[in-house]
Design a protein around this motif. Structure first.
Motif, mmCIF file in Angstrom:
data_model
loop_
_atom_site.group_PDB
_atom_site.id
_atom_site.type_symbol
_atom_site.label_atom_id
_atom_site.label_comp_id
_atom_site.label_asym_id
_atom_site.label_seq_id
_atom_site.Cartn_x
_atom_site.Cartn_y
_atom_site.Cartn_z
ATOM 1 N N ILE A 97 8.239 -7.625 9.652
ATOM 2 C CA ILE A 97 7.142 -8.698 9.562
ATOM 3 C C ILE A 97 6.145 -8.152 8.650
ATOM 4 N N SER A 98 5.605 -6.969 9.309
ATOM 5 C CA SER A 98 4.498 -6.489 8.417
ATOM 6 C C SER A 98 4.687 -6.196 6.864
ATOM 7 N N LEU A 99 5.810 -5.660 6.556
ATOM 8 C CA LEU A 99 6.012 -5.501 5.007
ATOM 9 C C LEU A 99 6.215 -6.842 4.342
ATOM 10 N N ALA A 100 6.803 -7.915 4.851
ATOM 11 C CA ALA A 100 6.654 -9.298 4.579
ATOM 12 C C ALA A 100 5.189 -9.820 4.409
ATOM 13 N N TRP A 101 4.535 -9.637 5.269
ATOM 14 C CA TRP A 101 2.990 -10.097 5.405
ATOM 15 C C TRP A 101 2.344 -9.731 4.162
ATOM 16 N N TYR A 102 2.431 -8.460 3.662
ATOM 17 C CA TYR A 102 1.735 -7.799 2.650
ATOM 18 C C TYR A 102 2.481 -8.268 1.145
ATOM 19 N N GLN A 103 3.561 -8.778 1.218
ATOM 20 C CA GLN A 103 4.022 -8.991 -0.076
ATOM 21 C C GLN A 103 3.317 -10.120 -0.768
#
Length: 135
Positions: free
Chosen positions: A25-31
């Motif tokens: 989720i964190s990786l997606a958040w910063y996309q």
């Protein structure tokens, strides 16, 4: 109940699932489609991680989820709402306080503070909900 008892009570499969969810989720958040472009602009940095610290970052995510799982067990949270509330409380109460120091001492923009805190509120709220019901 002691912390050692709480650790022994943990559903380690739930911890691992929440750990991966927290990272994903964190990786997606910063996309770029979400907050990546704003993060780059506000932080003045490129979206390139310090690769030598990636293992430490994964370990930090795991430690965070284990700590949340222990808090949820000690609080005897059993519902999605109770778990999510504890996740949000931890994210705002602990991580928000640390990020608040960055506002003051590192003079980060308030919008960057909100992006960073929002990531933690979402991921720890989600993890808390899962950890509370999956015991």
């Amino acid at each position: 109940m002691s912390i050692l008892t709480a650790l022994s009570n943990l559903n380690w499969l739930a911890v691992v699932v929440c750990w991966f969810a927290h990272v994903a989720i964190s990786l997606a958040w910063y996309q770029p489609i979400f907050f990546g472009k704003a993060w780059v602009k506000l932080s003045g940095r490129e979206m390139k991680p310090a690769t030598q610290w990636i293992p430490a970052g994964f370990l930090a995510h795991l430690v965070c989820i284990i700590a949340l799982a222990v808090i949820i067990d000690l609080a005897d949270a059993k519902t999605i709402l109770e778990g999510a509330a504890l996740g949000v409380l931890v994210s705002i109460g602990f991580i928000g306080a640390i990020l608040g120091g960055e506002l003051v001492w590192e003079k980060i923009p308030f919008q960057l503070f909100l992006i960073r805190l929002g990531d933690q509120v979402l991921t720890l709220g989600f993890a808390g909900a899962i950890l509370a019901i999956w015991k």
